[in-house]
Design a protein around this motif. Structure first.
Motif, PDB file in Angstrom:
ATOM      1  N   GLY A 136      40.971  36.270  44.779  1.00 35.48           N
ATOM      2  CA  GLY A 136      40.217  35.424  44.187  1.00 35.48           C
ATOM      3  C   GLY A 136      38.703  35.872  44.345  1.00 35.48           C
ATOM      4  O   GLY A 136      37.645  35.860  43.759  1.00 35.48           O
ATOM      5  N   ASP A 137      38.541  35.879  45.648  1.00 37.02           N
ATOM      6  CA  ASP A 137      36.829  36.276  46.217  1.00 37.02           C
ATOM      7  C   ASP A 137      36.803  37.652  45.767  1.00 37.02           C
ATOM      8  O   ASP A 137      35.530  38.126  45.373  1.00 37.02           O
ATOM      9  CB  ASP A 137      37.034  36.260  47.773  1.00 37.02           C
ATOM     10  N   VAL A 138      37.890  38.711  45.717  1.00 33.69           N
ATOM     11  CA  VAL A 138      37.499  39.857  45.147  1.00 33.69           C
ATOM     12  C   VAL A 138      37.101  39.915  43.693  1.00 33.69           C
ATOM     13  O   VAL A 138      36.063  40.637  43.234  1.00 33.69           O
ATOM     14  CB  VAL A 138      38.871  40.768  45.105  1.00 33.69           C
ATOM     15  N   ARG A 139      37.742  39.147  42.826  1.00 40.68           N
ATOM     16  CA  ARG A 139      37.422  39.148  41.383  1.00 40.68           C
ATOM     17  C   ARG A 139      35.848  38.337  41.167  1.00 40.68           C
ATOM     18  O   ARG A 139      35.216  38.722  40.607  1.00 40.68           O
ATOM     19  CB  ARG A 139      38.219  38.379  40.589  1.00 40.68           C
ATOM     20  N   ASP A 140      35.675  37.257  42.061  1.00 40.39           N
ATOM     21  CA  ASP A 140      34.267  36.727  42.041  1.00 40.39           C
ATOM     22  C   ASP A 140      33.141  37.923  42.473  1.00 40.39           C
ATOM     23  O   ASP A 140      32.100  37.624  41.952  1.00 40.39           O
ATOM     24  CB  ASP A 140      34.247  35.402  42.867  1.00 40.39           C
ATOM     25  N   VAL A 309      22.328  34.989  47.212  1.00 42.36           N
ATOM     26  CA  VAL A 309      23.726  35.335  47.827  1.00 42.36           C
ATOM     27  C   VAL A 309      24.377  34.184  48.252  1.00 42.36           C
ATOM     28  O   VAL A 309      23.880  33.302  48.792  1.00 42.36           O
ATOM     29  CB  VAL A 309      23.703  36.596  49.196  1.00 42.36           C
ATOM     30  N   GLU A 310      25.793  33.994  47.959  1.00 38.97           N
ATOM     31  CA  GLU A 310      26.901  33.049  48.296  1.00 38.97           C
ATOM     32  C   GLU A 310      27.910  33.733  49.029  1.00 38.97           C
ATOM     33  O   GLU A 310      28.469  34.575  48.678  1.00 38.97           O
ATOM     34  CB  GLU A 310      27.203  32.134  47.099  1.00 38.97           C
ATOM     35  N   ARG A 311      28.164  32.841  50.085  1.00 33.23           N
ATOM     36  CA  ARG A 311      29.328  33.141  50.889  1.00 33.23           C
ATOM     37  C   ARG A 311      30.619  32.403  50.516  1.00 33.23           C
ATOM     38  O   ARG A 311      30.449  31.131  50.259  1.00 33.23           O
ATOM     39  CB  ARG A 311      29.052  32.546  52.407  1.00 33.23           C
ATOM     40  N   LEU A 312      31.495  33.305  49.995  1.00 30.34           N
ATOM     41  CA  LEU A 312      32.681  32.554  49.389  1.00 30.34           C
ATOM     42  C   LEU A 312      33.713  31.883  50.281  1.00 30.34           C
ATOM     43  O   LEU A 312      33.947  30.824  50.065  1.00 30.34           O
ATOM     44  CB  LEU A 312      33.683  33.738  48.618  1.00 30.34           C
ATOM     45  N   SER A 313      34.232  32.634  51.294  1.00 22.98           N
ATOM     46  CA  SER A 313      35.111  32.021  52.210  1.00 22.98           C
ATOM     47  C   SER A 313      35.009  32.808  53.461  1.00 22.98           C
ATOM     48  O   SER A 313      34.347  34.126  53.511  1.00 22.98           O
ATOM     49  CB  SER A 313      36.300  32.058  51.761  1.00 22.98           C
ATOM     50  N   ALA A 314      35.630  32.475  54.683  1.00 23.65           N
ATOM     51  CA  ALA A 314      35.702  33.289  55.817  1.00 23.65           C
ATOM     52  C   ALA A 314      37.054  33.987  55.883  1.00 23.65           C
ATOM     53  O   ALA A 314      38.161  33.567  55.818  1.00 23.65           O
ATOM     54  CB  ALA A 314      35.693  32.330  56.971  1.00 23.65           C
TER      55      ALA A 314
END
Length: 340
Positions: A136-140, A309-314
């Motif tokens: 999911g993070d890769v896509r975003d 820039v936004e941090r998506l998750s750790a």
């Protein structure tokens, strides 16, 4: 891929500070600001009689229930078009102030970034990604690069963990001219595999043909054009520019302006300089980015202002592994600090 020719659109790396030396404070490439406000030039008076300047935004045309000549009450010459006496210091200061405000508004509207896009249009840049799961993070992350920049993406899929490689393949099919993916069977070292951070990053660098190589984590996404200010700083003479700076001796945040090290979450670097500085023996990325920073010859900067820039998750790994490998990498950082 060899570095057979120097990048043709980058200025030579320099030692003096790129950001924060002069200008308005919003000019991330340094140097004097351009446009209104740099020379104190007066704006031409409006022929319709509308007043200009601070506090006059709601002024009515002359003859529309307005005072005949408010300029005369402020000590100006009182002529019909409020041109005033060219030698009047108060009038000159007002015009300089008006021009400065106009420049600030243009900066706020994004004109500064647009100017940087024009100045760096001939500088090629590619974003290098190591994909280690978190589909999911890769896509975003990748979609944000497509939406907000003109950069290409070079992605190394390590083991198709949790189907992240399939997500990359889908994106590459949608953007064949901008996304290139290499799928390898080895899982990353930090997820019980054999592919290390240093060797994987080095492969991406050698596969890249761009002037500027961008190290980016899939744990963050762009919410605007965060790459242009970084590329602009490099085009002006920096060897690298990044989202966040750090003091390598104690881990304190650093910047904006000139810094000793940059974090690898989002870091743009002259590709030719990175080839000889990246620690190929690093198993894990944490603190290896600081070692890369210290190995670069030239100036490292964090641009003024907040990058979108936004941090998506750790993306957490085993605490024991993280502690061991981070410590190992930091020992290399300390050796470089002592040697300098």
């Amino acid at each position: 891929m060899t570095d057979a020719k120097p990048p043709g659109h980058l200025r030579p790396a320099r030692l003096e500070q790129v950001a924060g030396t002069s200008g308005t404070g919003r000019d991330t490439t340094g140097g004097a600001a351009t446009g209104a406000g740099t020379g104190g030039a007066a704006r031409p008076a409006r022929e319709d009689g509308m007043a200009t300047g601070v506090g006059t935004a709601g002024a009515k045309p002359q003859g529309a229930h307005a005072r005949a000549n408010p300029a005369a009450e402020l000590g100006f010459s009182g002529d019909p078009h409020q041109r005033g006496d060219p030698g009047d210091s108060m009038l000159h200061a007002q015009r300089v102030w008006d021009a400065s405000l106009a420049t600030n508004r243009l900066d706020d509207a994004g004109v500064n970034v647009e100017r940087q896009r024009v100045e760096t249009r001939d500088v090629t840049a590619a974003v290098g990604l190591l994909v280690d799961g978190w589909p999911g993070d890769v896509r975003d992350c990748v979609q944000s690069v497509m939406d907000h920049t003109d950069a290409t993406v070079l992605a190394l899929d390590l083991g198709n963990i949790d189907g992240a490689g399939d997500v990359l393949a889908d994106l590459a099919e949608r953007y064949p001219e901008r996304i290139t993916v290499w799928h390898v069977a080895e899982a990353p070292h930090w997820r019980e595999g054999t592919a290390t951070w240093g060797e994987s990053r080095t492969k991406l660098l050698r596969l890249d043909e761009s002037d500027v190589h961008v190290l980016m984590d899939t744990s963050i996404a762009l919410r605007g054009d965060a790459l242009t200010p970084l590329v602009a700083a490099i085009a002006e003479g920096a060897v690298a520019a990044g989202w966040r700076g750090m003091e390598p001796s104690d881990g304190r945040p650093a910047g904006p302006g000139r810094v000793r090290a940059l974090t690898g979450e989002l870091m743009a670097v002259r590709r030719s300089a990175a080839l000889g500085a990246l620690p190929e023996d690093a198993n894990y990325g944490r603190n290896a980015d600081l070692e890369l920073s210290l190995g670069l010859r030239g100036e490292l900067v964090v641009p003024d202002g907040s990058l979108p820039v936004e941090r998506l998750s750790a993306h957490e790994v085993s605490p024991g592994y993280q502690e061991r490998e981070s410590r190992h990498n930091y020992d290399g950082v300390l050796r470089m600090l002592h040697a300098s």
